[in-house]
Write an enzyme that holds these catalytic residues in place. Structure first.
Site, mmCIF file in Angstrom:
data_model
loop_
_atom_site.group_PDB
_atom_site.id
_atom_site.type_symbol
_atom_site.label_atom_id
_atom_site.label_comp_id
_atom_site.label_asym_id
_atom_site.label_seq_id
_atom_site.Cartn_x
_atom_site.Cartn_y
_atom_site.Cartn_z
ATOM 1 C CD GLU A 1 105.089 125.430 107.239
ATOM 2 O OE1 GLU A 1 104.827 124.861 106.094
ATOM 3 O OE2 GLU A 1 105.040 124.502 108.256
ATOM 4 C CD1 TRP B 1 109.198 123.179 98.924
ATOM 5 C CD2 TRP B 1 110.934 122.544 100.200
ATOM 6 N NE1 TRP B 1 108.859 122.076 99.609
ATOM 7 C CE2 TRP B 1 109.876 121.453 100.273
ATOM 8 C CE3 TRP B 1 112.039 122.114 100.882
ATOM 9 C CZ2 TRP B 1 110.083 120.095 100.900
ATOM 10 C CZ3 TRP B 1 112.225 120.939 101.455
ATOM 11 C CH2 TRP B 1 111.016 120.106 101.829
ATOM 12 C CD1 TRP C 1 99.565 125.635 102.270
ATOM 13 C CD2 TRP C 1 99.044 128.015 102.040
ATOM 14 N NE1 TRP C 1 100.682 126.359 102.233
ATOM 15 C CE2 TRP C 1 100.375 127.765 101.932
ATOM 16 C CE3 TRP C 1 98.520 129.014 101.603
ATOM 17 C CZ2 TRP C 1 101.161 128.817 101.750
ATOM 18 C CZ3 TRP C 1 99.232 130.151 101.253
ATOM 19 C CH2 TRP C 1 100.706 129.938 101.352
ATOM 20 C CG ASP D 1 101.611 122.388 99.631
ATOM 21 O OD1 ASP D 1 101.827 123.178 98.822
ATOM 22 O OD2 ASP D 1 102.374 121.592 100.338
#
Length: 437
Positions: A402, A34, A359, A170
């Protein structure tokens, strides 16, 4: 404890580094390279294995398209554990796409410029690192040319994103109102992410319908930027994305000055900076909210929500001293309660806030790293230190996940981190923060 965590962070990065010269964000969940992950990962590598740091960036930049575009995912390997993969994206539809690598036809925040500068800052052998930068810097410059040439239809110094995945944030609640303007078809597909992570922590199936529809629109027009700007229902000027571009512009100017002999590029970058910073402040600052916001270019209206992206301009020195004070005041009033870790990804006082869902509220280490650096460089050393301490505490308590719940006490005795575990940029930026006094 700190020594053990430091060793664990190194072990995570080394384990996630692949034979092809790139690092996966997290085993299983994210099996490819990524774009913005690689940048943050290179910063971590630079502290203990400079060759891996250089390899990470060299591999990413090697996937650049002929028009300067750098994709958000590079599919170095065949792997069916991720959807949508190379076969869905069909990057080969664009006539100038990479002939060497399959990829997506979208991008991510342009961090590469400031990452090269961070690598130079960290490197012990400055001459060796400068030699590497000389080899790679023009690719990053060409990426910026791509943005200003193809993603700025109004020539105002602000570039658009055409997909929420390009933002890096996202499933932010910022996009909810755009989804209401769309009615995509119901796609039939097998989700792969929810086989690795609890579905309650991930975007919904209906959200994925919107995501896939935006890709299909771009594919129908062979990823032609002009057609996308004309037809995509999602066209947004994102404060995080544009702040990263401005930060990287500044880094490229300073690196070219260090290299010498690139006055034309420096002049071009300086012109972009003047226009971009002025438009950013004029268009994206919401005085009533006391923060920078996203702008919906398709519907010509601001998207009036406060996110961690709203404070990212501090990292790029975009706000004036007075406006920086306003941002800090807003951050502390909305995000900074004693019962919370800084900095939630979405306004905790908003009805759309969800502390556990990707998010829509959780704390992300990459955003905290940028805010830590931005607050520090603007003179807010105490607040910067709080963000650093909060970040390290979350990792010490839960591990290298994460993302994390921003609430200090959730009432859950089995509380853990969320998303991918042994997550590369959490490990990389932990290494950098520990090494920053």
């Amino acid at each position: 404890m700190k020594k053990e965590l430091y060793k664990k962070a190194i072990a995570i990065l080394d384990a996630n580094f692949q034979e092809g010269g790139f690092t996966i964000p997290s085993a299983g969940l994210y099996p490819f390279q990524w774009k913005w992950d690689s940048g943050f990962i290179a910063i971590g590598f630079a502290h203990y294995d400079i060759e891996k740091a250089k390899t990470e960036m060299r591999t990413l930049l090697d996937a650049q398209w002929e028009n300067g575009f750098i994709p958000h995912i590079v599919f170095h390997t065949e792997n069916d554990s991720y959807f949508p993969g190379a076969d869905f994206h069909q990057s080969e539809l664009h006539p100038l796409s990479s002939k060497k690598y399959r990829s997506t036809g979208m991008t991510q925040p342009p961090v590469s410029g400031f990452v090269l500068q961070e690598m130079y800052r960290i490197a012990e052998d400055k001459d060796d690192m400068l030699h590497f930068i000389k080899e790679e810097i023009d690719k990053v410059f060409d990426n910026h040319v791509y943005f200003y040439k193809n993603r700025d239809p109004k020539d105002e110094g602000l570039v658009y994103i055409y997909h929420n995945w390009e933002s890096g944030t996202d499933n932010s609640p910022v996009w909810d109102d755009i989804w209401k303007t769309m009615n995509p078809p119901e796609y039939t597909f097998v989700r792969k992410d929810t086989t690795h992570v609890d579905a309650s922590q991930r975007p919904t199936k209906r959200e994925y319908d919107h995501y896939l529809h935006l890709i299909d629109i771009a594919k129908e027009h062979n990823y032609d930027d002009a057609k996308i700007a004309e037809l995509s229902p999602f066209l947004v000027q994102d404060p995080l994305f544009n702040a990263m571009l401005i930060k990287s512009n500044r880094a490229l100017i300073e690196l070219y000055e260090l290299i010498g002999g690139h006055e034309d590029k420096i002049a071009t970058l300086s012109q972009w900076q003047l226009k971009s910073i002025k438009s950013f402040n004029d268009k994206l600052f919401d005085a009533a909210l006391g923060a920078y916001v996203h702008y919906d270019l398709r519907n010509e209206e601001p998207i009036r929500h406060i996110t961690s992206s709203s404070f990212s301009p501090l990292f790029a020195h975009i706000p004036s001293e007075e406006r920086a004070q306003v941002l800090v005041k807003t951050m502390m009033e909305k995000f900074g309660g004693e019962d919370k870790y800084l900095c939630a990804s979405f306004d905790p006082t908003d009805d759309r806030f969800n502390p556990r869902k990707y998010w829509r509220g959780p704390v992300w280490i990459n955003m905290n790293w940028m805010l830590f650096r931005g607050l520090r460089s603007n003179g807010y050393t105490d607040l910067a230190e709080r963000i650093k301490i909060d970040s390290l505490e979350l990792i010490q308590q839960y591990g290298f996940y994460e993302y994390f719940d921003c609430r200090r006490d959730t009432g859950d005795k089995n509380q853990t981190g969320y998303g991918g575990n042994n997550f590369s940029w959490s490990a990389a930026l932990y290494i950098d923060m520990v090494n920053t006094d």
